[in-house]
Design an enzyme around this catalytic site. Sequence first.
Site, PDB file in Angstrom:
ATOM      1  N   SER A 158     -56.517 -18.679  38.008  1.00 54.76           N
ATOM      2  CA  SER A 158     -56.392 -19.139  39.388  1.00 54.76           C
ATOM      3  C   SER A 158     -54.962 -19.110  39.923  1.00 54.76           C
ATOM      4  O   SER A 158     -54.757 -19.284  41.122  1.00 54.76           O
ATOM      5  CB  SER A 158     -56.940 -20.565  39.503  1.00 54.76           C
ATOM      6  OG  SER A 158     -58.322 -20.562  39.241  1.00 54.76           O
TER       7      SER A 158
ATOM      8  N   GLU B 269       0.792  -1.219   0.000  1.00 54.38           N
ATOM      9  CA  GLU B 269       0.000   0.000   0.000  1.00 54.38           C
ATOM     10  C   GLU B 269       0.832   1.281   0.000  1.00 54.38           C
ATOM     11  O   GLU B 269       0.456   2.258  -0.641  1.00 54.38           O
ATOM     12  CB  GLU B 269      -0.935   0.012   1.232  1.00 54.38           C
ATOM     13  CG  GLU B 269      -1.995  -1.062   1.228  1.00 54.38           C
ATOM     14  CD  GLU B 269      -3.037  -0.849   0.145  1.00 54.38           C
ATOM     15  OE1 GLU B 269      -3.182   0.287  -0.337  1.00 54.38           O
ATOM     16  OE2 GLU B 269      -3.705  -1.829  -0.234  1.00 54.38           O
TER      17      GLU B 269
END
Length: 865
Positions: free
Chosen positions: A523, A146
């Site tokens: 219940s 690079e």
Amino acid sequence: MEPKPNRARISPPPVRPAASYRSTAPRQTAADPPARHKPKPKPSTRRPASRAPRSVLGWLGHFLGSALGVPLQLLMLGLLGGGVFVHVALPELPDVQSLRSVQLQAPLQVFSADGALISEFGVERRQPVAIGEIPPLVIQAFLATEDSRFFEHGGVDTIGMGRALMSYLATGEKAQGASTITMQVTRNFFLTPEKTFRRKLMEVLLTLHVEQTLTKDEILELYLNQIFFGHRAYGISAAASLYYDKSLNELTVAEAAMLAGIPKAPSINNPVTNPARALERRNYILGRMRELGYIDAEQYERAIAAPDTGRLHRRQSELDAGYVAEMARAEIARFYGEAAVSQGYRVITTIESWLQNAAQDALRTALRQYDQRHGYRGPEATLKLAGLSDLELDDYLAGVTRIPDLQPGLVTRVKAGVAEVYLGQGQRIDLTSSQMSWARNQRDLANWRGSRRKSADVVLPGDLIRLKRTEDGGLELSQIPRVAGALVSIAPRDGAVRALVGGYSFNETKFNRAVDMRRQPGSSFKPFIYAAALNQGWTPASLLRDQAVKLDTKERWNPQNFDHKEMGPIRLRKALALSRNLATINLLQSVGLDEAQDYIRRFGFGDDAMPRGLSMALGSGALSPVKLAEGYAVFANGGYRVIPYFIQRIEDVNGRVLFDASPLQACADCWYRFGETAATTQGIQSDGLAERVIDPRTAYQMTSLLREVIDAGTGTRAKALNRTDVVGKTGTTNDVRDSWFAGYQANFVTIAWMGHDDFGKLGRGEEGGKAALGMWVDFMAAALKDQPVATLDPPPGLVEVRIDPSRGVETTSKGGILEMVQEEYRDMLLGPQPVRVASPETGARRQENTATVKRSTPRVMDDLF
């Protein structure tokens, strides 16, 4: 305040016009005769005037006016334009100092308490590392390809640009790039990818500014952590993990060169997508590293000869807990903002892998079993198979929603009761009649199954079906359950959520029924009414009236027992065990609505769970499974209120702890005991102690009453666990639309629910004692495997009394039963409003005995109304 940029104007030096230099020779006019006829002038004795010498500016102006000055004119115009651009652009440049505090995106990771990865959120997979943690060899590989002069130039490499230009002029192709690493950093963080002259000038200006602001190491660190490597991997560390499953220090020369070659074209240069091209690129970089002296000849030869082993090594989810993962994501976004989801936070939850797996299996098994009890609904879809190739079938199957444990398949042929099913990728299986035997027709609105289908009619060619793996490894016909479910289990000591499942599959629906759902508990809410009564002086021996309730004439409500019968006077213990509606409503009337609501708020319930009216006794409010678990935890831990939580710790991307849970806890050793160690209930002192909201004696009595539900009530299916330390309560709502079981043991408070999202009926026989309790038992069987049985000793202040089971009064008869009551109520066993029977020989006793032995009522009697 930053210094203002230099705004000095740039203008060319003044140039004197050429017309100002006059000649002394006489001008020829139109009246003058032609030169050949004009007499020759006499020589002048006057000396011509000498020309004034030119100044530097004059020579410059003369040069600019000549043909040779054109390039210089263009240069000066360029400088002038550049100066104007700089003058205008400088104030618009972003603050380069922001690069020092840049937050690189990284996925949010959610883990279980034991370290299993649950999920990742975020598009970019990244593992940021400091420059000092990156080996020099890896850095050199990137410099070689690079920017080999990175440490020599000032951000813009003029030599590299010249070399690239000469190469372009010689070949006509852009074979070499002139963009430096600094320029790439500038472009990635500040600029758009558009290719314009203005953007390029901005890039140059910013690059020079970046070089003046940051050190080379800081620039390189940003670059190596930011670049894209394909397959959602960003940064060198993430790339090393993805392609080689290695840390940076473990990379070889060849692997480092391979990774360095990817960023130029991430989608095609990586070793997975295009191995040949990636290898070619790797070898080129190795050659560059050899030329630059980064590696010697021996290293080069060895690296060139090395085969590439790059492949995807993604860390897959290790625990199926999608609902918990989404809860964690939502909490991070709520407390730290949506941006925090991509800042690399790590969330460690309280979920335990083995319990989560047990919960998931229990819920899915229960829903599938319910589905099979109610018949086969038919295929999910039908496909016309004519002319379709296997590749086209593969494409179709790839678009089908993935559901755990239920593999999709296409029926391609049915012959002699055997169906050929295509599973994809060329794989086919035969499905026999025995593997489809459960698939009966559905018969009515409650989804009850009817007659058995003929095997040839169960599936047809083109049907999209689901298959489930059997215990022997084979496959059988299945279907995605239409019924929904939820299961949550928390630790009663501190409220830590140990397992949570909000539905069959998070892929199918994101709605989390364990947390976000609000349904009537039926219940399963009754125990809180009974606890309020015990707090007022009622005892487990007190008699209640299981008979029609006298209501205000304005109320349009006619409550009944599930069996539409009345049992008359019935002990409080038995009334709860058998889930008698009328007895519970009469009890609430005696306690008082206001008094009951004030007491029940201690468990953490709000007004939504306690609607104003006697129907509250039957669970007509609305709450979530997690909220119900919070309430039952008070009974389970001896009276302390703990708050459910599921996030144990939050760390940032650098491992710094942002949050560490420190929940208030119930007493650790003052309730249940294991083995011979006695528990204590007094003298508890701790800064982290939760508030004790009910009397421990009430908690003990309620645990005893809820054990009766399993021993002789509506929850007898829980006897399959063969443990004496599990207790709980069934819950069923009107028309059996909700099926609940809420129960606990020393270490687990677990709530199971089953129902339809559209509030449809579950069907006859699917009450809490069957549908939900089956799920609960399966989970608790796994959770309590090999765990010692816990023992609960009576806390101080309780006394043992032998009572007459028919009259609820103390007796010395051998036929009496033992009951633990609060010592101050020993002489008031029948409670504040006694219900009496005449004598042991009255019809009342015979009625209770008959109801116990020969009652014709169903086992499950816990309907809402």
